[in-house]
Scaffold this active site. Structure first.
Site, mmCIF file in Angstrom:
data_model
loop_
_atom_site.group_PDB
_atom_site.id
_atom_site.type_symbol
_atom_site.label_atom_id
_atom_site.label_comp_id
_atom_site.label_asym_id
_atom_site.label_seq_id
_atom_site.Cartn_x
_atom_site.Cartn_y
_atom_site.Cartn_z
ATOM 1 N N TYR A 42 0.855 -1.210 0.000
ATOM 2 C CA TYR A 42 0.000 0.000 0.000
ATOM 3 C C TYR A 42 0.883 1.249 0.000
ATOM 4 C CZ TYR A 42 -3.101 -3.595 2.075
ATOM 5 O OH TYR A 42 -3.810 -4.746 2.346
ATOM 6 N N SER A 47 -6.999 6.521 4.037
ATOM 7 C CA SER A 47 -7.784 7.375 4.920
ATOM 8 C C SER A 47 -7.850 6.892 6.368
ATOM 9 C CB SER A 47 -9.192 7.521 4.347
ATOM 10 O OG SER A 47 -10.036 8.188 5.237
ATOM 11 N N TRP A 48 -8.479 5.736 6.615
ATOM 12 C CA TRP A 48 -8.631 5.378 8.036
ATOM 13 C C TRP A 48 -7.323 4.898 8.633
ATOM 14 C CZ3 TRP A 48 -11.946 0.853 10.372
ATOM 15 C CH2 TRP A 48 -11.643 -0.362 9.780
ATOM 16 N N TYR A 96 0.463 0.280 -7.385
ATOM 17 C CA TYR A 96 -0.713 -0.226 -6.672
ATOM 18 C C TYR A 96 -1.856 -0.289 -7.670
ATOM 19 C CZ TYR A 96 -4.780 -0.468 -3.616
ATOM 20 O OH TYR A 96 -5.954 -0.856 -3.028
ATOM 21 N N GLN A 121 -13.825 5.937 3.462
ATOM 22 C CA GLN A 121 -13.549 4.865 4.434
ATOM 23 C C GLN A 121 -14.125 5.267 5.789
ATOM 24 O OE1 GLN A 121 -9.280 3.908 4.361
ATOM 25 N NE2 GLN A 121 -9.865 1.852 3.687
ATOM 26 N N GLY A 179 -13.747 -0.919 4.789
ATOM 27 C CA GLY A 179 -12.475 -1.216 5.440
ATOM 28 C C GLY A 179 -12.287 -2.708 5.671
ATOM 29 N N ASP A 181 -12.831 -5.349 3.623
ATOM 30 C CA ASP A 181 -13.162 -5.510 2.211
ATOM 31 C C ASP A 181 -13.877 -6.813 1.822
ATOM 32 O OD1 ASP A 181 -11.557 -3.305 2.469
ATOM 33 O OD2 ASP A 181 -10.012 -3.974 1.092
ATOM 34 N N ARG A 216 -5.260 -13.216 0.541
ATOM 35 C CA ARG A 216 -5.879 -12.023 -0.071
ATOM 36 C C ARG A 216 -7.270 -12.372 -0.614
ATOM 37 N NH1 ARG A 216 -4.449 -6.979 0.651
ATOM 38 N NH2 ARG A 216 -5.376 -6.542 -1.372
ATOM 39 N N TRP A 373 -9.991 -10.452 5.644
ATOM 40 C CA TRP A 373 -11.042 -10.095 6.602
ATOM 41 C C TRP A 373 -12.054 -11.222 6.804
ATOM 42 C CZ3 TRP A 373 -10.506 -6.038 9.735
ATOM 43 C CH2 TRP A 373 -9.640 -5.010 9.345
ATOM 44 N N GLU A 416 0.259 -7.462 9.129
ATOM 45 C CA GLU A 416 -1.008 -6.813 8.825
ATOM 46 C C GLU A 416 -2.154 -7.483 9.598
ATOM 47 O OE1 GLU A 416 -1.811 -7.060 4.673
ATOM 48 O OE2 GLU A 416 -3.345 -5.498 4.674
HETATM 49 C C1 2M8 Z 1 -7.036 -2.922 2.720
HETATM 50 O O1 2M8 Z 1 -7.769 -2.426 1.606
HETATM 51 C C2 2M8 Z 1 -7.146 -1.986 0.386
HETATM 52 C C3 2M8 Z 1 -8.207 -1.229 -0.400
HETATM 53 O O2 2M8 Z 1 -8.605 -0.106 0.371
HETATM 54 C C4 2M8 Z 1 -6.588 -3.120 -0.445
HETATM 55 O O3 2M8 Z 1 -6.761 -4.302 -0.098
HETATM 56 O O4 2M8 Z 1 -5.939 -2.824 -1.460
HETATM 57 C C5 2M8 Z 1 -8.029 -2.945 3.906
HETATM 58 O O5 2M8 Z 1 -7.509 -3.720 4.957
HETATM 59 C C6 2M8 Z 1 -8.336 -1.525 4.385
HETATM 60 O O6 2M8 Z 1 -9.103 -1.545 5.548
HETATM 61 C C7 2M8 Z 1 -7.056 -0.727 4.623
HETATM 62 O O7 2M8 Z 1 -7.378 0.611 4.896
HETATM 63 C C8 2M8 Z 1 -6.108 -0.791 3.414
HETATM 64 C C9 2M8 Z 1 -4.731 -0.180 3.693
HETATM 65 O O8 2M8 Z 1 -4.173 -0.723 4.865
HETATM 66 O O9 2M8 Z 1 -5.886 -2.164 3.005
#
Ligand code: 2M8
Length: 447
Positions: A42, A47-48, A96, A121, A179, A181, A216, A373, A416
């Protein structure tokens, strides 16, 4: 500065070592004005994540924590939405997926000059901001509050005006907005969305280059994620269109609970600024009552999500249904039932053989302890449940969850997410909110 941990079950010298490593993770993931969740998986600002990261950063540098949030608000759209991702222009477009060239935010009126995604988010930022204000000292705290408050108010106004349906709760139009997903709660609503694998002829997933395929979301999930985002984009991220026409529209208990909690945090900030807090207090009470009315399931013993398209309550028992504990205004019988569900066979919070709060029902056949998740324990949701338990006077259990959080990192590093039974780490490494929340728990909000 020297950070000192509170004494606890992980030995003191080990705690101090963890703190030093956590600081190193946050410094390595800092890119000048914000922190990436992970340099590999990432590589932009989320955001969150930024809110959780700011909670930890404040113990290293309150000014840096303020910058983290203000840089996110710098990318707020004219309509008030704070985007899920703020793209770093120095990072290649294909680092990404989906990158800025897929989201095409610059084509939208009222978009800020920096590229972002077009979805939102969970709004936990006001809680982070309220925590940081007193740490900055009188003068700087006031200046930060004056800058952050209007952005936070605009975000909540956006949610209220553009993202609610009948009944006044917020709707989400993409699993990424929740969040959580690929939560099993979304299996039913997502089944109505075609999974078009031909999209992979045009688009390439990048996530599976950095984390195990079995950890994933599946290709079916991703095909649906891509379709939903492209349709929203191709309708100019128009919320009238999305509420009426989108194939995925859900009411999520965590998003709504954090929205209500953020109103309480805004009330706190408003008081510090000498302003009237009553509208915020009333709004938190309104959302809390609507949640109890519309999302509480006595039969399941927790809050559940609602699928707007089919009108169905979604029966899955996920951690999202426990997080509303953060709301002080819940009826006592609801709190009692939530506590029983949290500590019962579904989540086994506090049991020696389970670490933290599993993201999904341990008794459901769909529970997958290593997949994202759909079962693993995450530290942000565990931290939120702990704060909820604290709000309702269950300090001992909250403390136990904080201990679990530290214990998971001590055992497996800044991963993570974690297998809820073995505590083994999964997903990416050097993950920012794992480091930030470890610091926040160990150093303590009052330190
Ligand atoms: C995860 O989500 C992103 C898309 O937003 C992804 O999988 O690419 C989730 O765990 C999300 O809650 C989190 O904010 C993000 C970045 O850590 O990764």
């Amino acid at each position: 500065m020297v950070l000192t941990a509170k004494p606890d079950t992980v030995a003191r010298d080990k705690q101090d070592l963890l703190l030093r490593e956590a600081v190193r993770v946050l410094l390595q993931n800092w890119h000048g004005h914000a922190t990436v969740p992970s340099r590999t998986l990432y590589p932009h600002q989320w955001s969150w994540d930024s809110a959780f990261i700011a909670l930890g950063l404040q113990h290293i540098s309150a000014a840096r924590a303020a910058t983290e949030l203000l840089s996110l608000f710098g990318a707020q759209w004219a309509d008030g939405r704070v985007p899920q991702i703020v793209f770093n222009p120095a990072v290649p477009d294909d680092a990404y997926f989906p990158g800025p060239s897929v989201w095409r935010s610059s084509a939208v009126d009222g978009h800020p000059p920096i590229a972002t995604s077009g979805i939102i988010q969970p709004p936990v930022h006001a809680v982070a901001a309220a925590s940081i204000v007193p740490r900055l000292g009188e003068e700087r705290g006031r200046r930060f509050a004056e800058r952050a408050y209007p952005s936070l108010v605009d975000l909540n106004a956006y949610i209220r005006q553009r993202r609610t349906v009948d009944g006044g709760l917020a709707v989400l139009v993409h699993p990424w907005e929740t969040g959580l997903d690929n939560s099993p709660a979304w299996d039913h609503p997502l089944a109505a969305v075609p999974a078009d694998h031909a999209l992979f002829e045009t688009y390439t997933r990048r996530d599976v280059a950095h984390a195990g395929v079995g950890e994933r979301p599946t290709n079916d999930d991703y095909a649906r994620y891509i379709r939903l985002m492209l349709r929203y984009r191709d309708h100019g991220y128009d919320d009238d269109w999305v509420r009426a026409e989108a194939e995925f529209v859900v009411v999520d208990p965590t998003f709504n609970a954090l929205w209500a909690w953020s109103e309480l945090a805004l009330a706190d900030i408003a008081r510090r600024l000498g302003r009237d807090d009553s509208a915020h207090v009333a709004e938190a009470a309104r959302i809390t009552a609507a949640m109890v009315d519309q999302l509480w399931s006595e039969e399941r013993g927790l809050f559940v999500a609602r699928d707007v398209r089919s009108g169905r309550l979604l029966p899955e028992r996920t951690v999202a249904g426990l997080i509303p504990l953060v709301l002080p205004g819940l009826p006592s019988e609801v709190v009692k039932a939530l506590l029983a569900t949290a500590t019962g066979e579904v989540f086994r919070v506090g049991a020696p053989e389970v670490h933290g709060v599993p993201s999904f029902d341990l008794t459901d056949v769909r529970h997958e302890p290593r997949r994202y998740w759909r079962g693993p324990t995450w530290l942000n949701t565990t931290w939120l449940v702990a704060r909820g338990l604290e709000v309702h006077g269950h300090q001992e259990l909250a403390h136990r969850l904080d201990d679990d959080l530290v214990g998971l990192v001590a055992k497996s590093g800044f991963r993570e997410y974690f297998h809820p039974r073995t505590g083994r780490g999964h997903g990416t490494r050097s993950f920012s909110w794992s480091a930030a929340l470890l610091i926040h728990v160990l150093v303590g909000a009052e330190a």
